[in-house]
Design a protein around this motif. Structure first.
Motif, PDB file in Angstrom:
ATOM      1  N   VAL A   1       0.831  -1.196   0.000  1.00  0.00           N
ATOM      2  CA  VAL A   1       0.000   0.000   0.000  1.00  0.00           C
ATOM      3  C   VAL A   1       0.869   1.251   0.000  1.00  0.00           C
ATOM      4  CG1 VAL A   1      -1.715   1.284   1.332  1.00  0.00           C
ATOM      5  CG2 VAL A   1      -1.834  -1.190   1.253  1.00  0.00           C
ATOM      6  N   GLY A   2       0.513   2.216  -0.858  1.00  0.00           N
ATOM      7  CA  GLY A   2       1.057   3.568  -0.773  1.00  0.00           C
ATOM      8  C   GLY A   2       2.444   3.756  -1.338  1.00  0.00           C
ATOM      9  N   ASP A   3       3.240   4.552  -0.636  1.00  0.00           N
ATOM     10  CA  ASP A   3       4.548   5.023  -1.095  1.00  0.00           C
ATOM     11  C   ASP A   3       5.610   3.969  -0.835  1.00  0.00           C
ATOM     12  OD1 ASP A   3       6.663   6.532  -1.967  1.00  0.00           O
ATOM     13  OD2 ASP A   3       6.442   8.126  -0.467  1.00  0.00           O
ATOM     14  N   VAL A   4       5.602   2.931  -1.694  1.00  0.00           N
ATOM     15  CA  VAL A   4       6.532   1.810  -1.581  1.00  0.00           C
ATOM     16  C   VAL A   4       7.238   1.659  -2.925  1.00  0.00           C
ATOM     17  CG1 VAL A   4       6.786  -0.663  -1.137  1.00  0.00           C
ATOM     18  CG2 VAL A   4       5.011   0.650   0.070  1.00  0.00           C
ATOM     19  N   VAL A   5       8.562   1.684  -2.904  1.00  0.00           N
ATOM     20  CA  VAL A   5       9.345   1.544  -4.132  1.00  0.00           C
ATOM     21  C   VAL A   5      10.286   0.345  -3.969  1.00  0.00           C
ATOM     22  CG1 VAL A   5      11.016   2.634  -5.672  1.00  0.00           C
ATOM     23  CG2 VAL A   5       9.231   4.022  -4.584  1.00  0.00           C
ATOM     24  N   PHE A   6      10.173  -0.602  -4.894  1.00  0.00           N
ATOM     25  CA  PHE A   6      11.007  -1.799  -4.891  1.00  0.00           C
ATOM     26  C   PHE A   6      12.132  -1.690  -5.901  1.00  0.00           C
ATOM     27  CE2 PHE A   6       7.161  -3.604  -3.126  1.00  0.00           C
ATOM     28  CZ  PHE A   6       7.611  -4.605  -2.284  1.00  0.00           C
TER      29      PHE A   6
ATOM     30  N   ALA B   1       5.360 -11.287   7.268  1.00  0.00           N
ATOM     31  CA  ALA B   1       6.169 -10.148   7.726  1.00  0.00           C
ATOM     32  C   ALA B   1       5.404  -8.845   7.518  1.00  0.00           C
ATOM     33  CB  ALA B   1       7.501 -10.096   6.985  1.00  0.00           C
ATOM     34  N   ILE B   2       5.731  -7.854   8.356  1.00  0.00           N
ATOM     35  CA  ILE B   2       5.122  -6.528   8.250  1.00  0.00           C
ATOM     36  C   ILE B   2       6.234  -5.500   8.134  1.00  0.00           C
ATOM     37  CG2 ILE B   2       3.742  -4.771   9.431  1.00  0.00           C
ATOM     38  CD1 ILE B   2       2.349  -7.127  10.896  1.00  0.00           C
ATOM     39  N   VAL B   3       6.123  -4.643   7.123  1.00  0.00           N
ATOM     40  CA  VAL B   3       7.032  -3.509   6.970  1.00  0.00           C
ATOM     41  C   VAL B   3       6.166  -2.258   7.001  1.00  0.00           C
ATOM     42  CG1 VAL B   3       8.751  -2.390   5.505  1.00  0.00           C
ATOM     43  CG2 VAL B   3       8.629  -4.894   5.578  1.00  0.00           C
ATOM     44  N   HIS B   4       6.452  -1.361   7.943  1.00  0.00           N
ATOM     45  CA  HIS B   4       5.676  -0.136   8.087  1.00  0.00           C
ATOM     46  C   HIS B   4       6.645   1.002   8.398  1.00  0.00           C
ATOM     47  CE1 HIS B   4       2.066   2.177   9.930  1.00  0.00           C
ATOM     48  NE2 HIS B   4       1.948   2.174   8.612  1.00  0.00           N
ATOM     49  N   CYS B   5       6.125   2.181   8.654  1.00  0.00           N
ATOM     50  CA  CYS B   5       6.926   3.380   8.899  1.00  0.00           C
ATOM     51  C   CYS B   5       6.169   4.235   9.915  1.00  0.00           C
ATOM     52  CB  CYS B   5       7.163   4.121   7.588  1.00  0.00           C
ATOM     53  SG  CYS B   5       5.749   4.097   6.466  1.00  0.00           S
ATOM     54  N   THR B   6       6.717   5.386  10.258  1.00  0.00           N
ATOM     55  CA  THR B   6       6.109   6.197  11.316  1.00  0.00           C
ATOM     56  C   THR B   6       5.713   7.559  10.765  1.00  0.00           C
ATOM     57  OG1 THR B   6       7.624   5.100  12.826  1.00  0.00           O
ATOM     58  CG2 THR B   6       6.432   6.997  13.685  1.00  0.00           C
ATOM     59  N   TYR B   7       4.488   7.948  11.019  1.00  0.00           N
ATOM     60  CA  TYR B   7       3.933   9.199  10.514  1.00  0.00           C
ATOM     61  C   TYR B   7       4.789  10.387  10.936  1.00  0.00           C
ATOM     62  CZ  TYR B   7       0.416  12.806   9.571  1.00  0.00           C
ATOM     63  OH  TYR B   7      -0.253  13.910   9.100  1.00  0.00           O
ATOM     64  N   GLN B   8       5.209  11.174   9.938  1.00  0.00           N
ATOM     65  CA  GLN B   8       5.966  12.421  10.114  1.00  0.00           C
ATOM     66  C   GLN B   8       7.281  12.233  10.864  1.00  0.00           C
ATOM     67  OE1 GLN B   8       3.077  15.126  11.851  1.00  0.00           O
ATOM     68  NE2 GLN B   8       2.338  15.706   9.819  1.00  0.00           N
ATOM     69  N   LYS B   9       7.743  10.999  11.002  1.00  0.00           N
ATOM     70  CA  LYS B   9       8.992  10.776  11.725  1.00  0.00           C
ATOM     71  C   LYS B   9       9.979   9.915  10.957  1.00  0.00           C
ATOM     72  CE  LYS B   9       7.944  11.499  16.570  1.00  0.00           C
ATOM     73  NZ  LYS B   9       8.083  10.937  17.904  1.00  0.00           N
TER      74      LYS B   9
ATOM     75  N   ILE C   1       3.179  -4.643   3.412  1.00  0.00           N
ATOM     76  CA  ILE C   1       4.129  -3.538   3.275  1.00  0.00           C
ATOM     77  C   ILE C   1       3.275  -2.286   3.126  1.00  0.00           C
ATOM     78  CG2 ILE C   1       6.059  -2.602   1.967  1.00  0.00           C
ATOM     79  CD1 ILE C   1       6.476  -5.531   0.956  1.00  0.00           C
ATOM     80  N   ARG C   2       3.279  -1.472   4.178  1.00  0.00           N
ATOM     81  CA  ARG C   2       2.294  -0.390   4.255  1.00  0.00           C
ATOM     82  C   ARG C   2       2.987   0.963   4.295  1.00  0.00           C
ATOM     83  NH1 ARG C   2      -1.354   1.502   8.531  1.00  0.00           N
ATOM     84  NH2 ARG C   2      -0.522  -0.051   9.942  1.00  0.00           N
TER      85      ARG C   2
END
Length: 172
Positions: A26-31, A62-70, A43-44
């Motif tokens: 989902v979203g801003d993911v570049v492979f 597996a889960i790959v995520h990120c943190t809002y504005q951080k 992968i979110r």
């Protein structure tokens, strides 16, 4: 597979990558090239960006995520993320193995040629030095990679997953 745009950002997945039918991206993911995303992996890139290098395998659950504005998530080349691992808002350099069920938390840096053992929890802001193996909860240095029986495993596993993904692409 669920590949979904969000906030005007769409996943970018090269043709030579394999994505399992029930994986979610989902979203801003570049492979990069020769990657694989296995069954039930998520992968979110909805709240920040996720950049994935070449020859990366993200195994089942597996889960790959990120943190809002951080914290965005950046994964280098030749990385294996084991079954049911969580990689969140961190930087993983080249030639790294993240073991099954391991958790790598926000603002961690996993330097090149390192292994995070199965079940390890790498707590926020940890820097894992190049050429080391970290294990435990919380994860700590246990030995240098060159002093272990695991030397060569990172490359072997990464290469195997390129081979496995080829099997699945042939079937479709």
């Amino acid at each position: 597979m669920l590949i979904k745009s969000i906030n005007g950002k769409s996943p970018q997945i090269p043709q030579d990558c394999y994505v399992a039918e029930n994986a979610t991206i989902v979203g801003d993911v570049v492979f990069g090239h020769s990657c694989s995303v296995w069954f039930n992996a998520v992968i979110r890139g909805d709240v920040n960006s996720i950049l994935i290098g070449d020859k990366v395998n993200i195994q089942d659950g597996a889960i790959v995520h990120c943190t809002y504005q951080k914290h965005s998530t950046i994964i280098g080349n030749n990385v294996s993320i084991g079954h049911n691992a969580i990689v969140h808002g961190c930087v993983i350099h080249d030639n790294v193995l993240i073991g099954m069920g391991a958790i790598v938390m926000d603002n961690c840096v996993i330097e090149s040629n390192s292994i995070i053992a199965a079940g390890a929890v790498v707590t926020q802001n940890t820097v894992v030095a190049s050429g080391t193996i970290y294990a435990g909860v919380p994860a700590k240095w246990v030995k240098d990679l060159n002093a272990s029986n695991f030397q060569g495993e990172i490359e072997r596993i990464s290469n195997n997953y390129v081979m496995y993904s080829g099997w699945f692409k042939e079937e479709n």
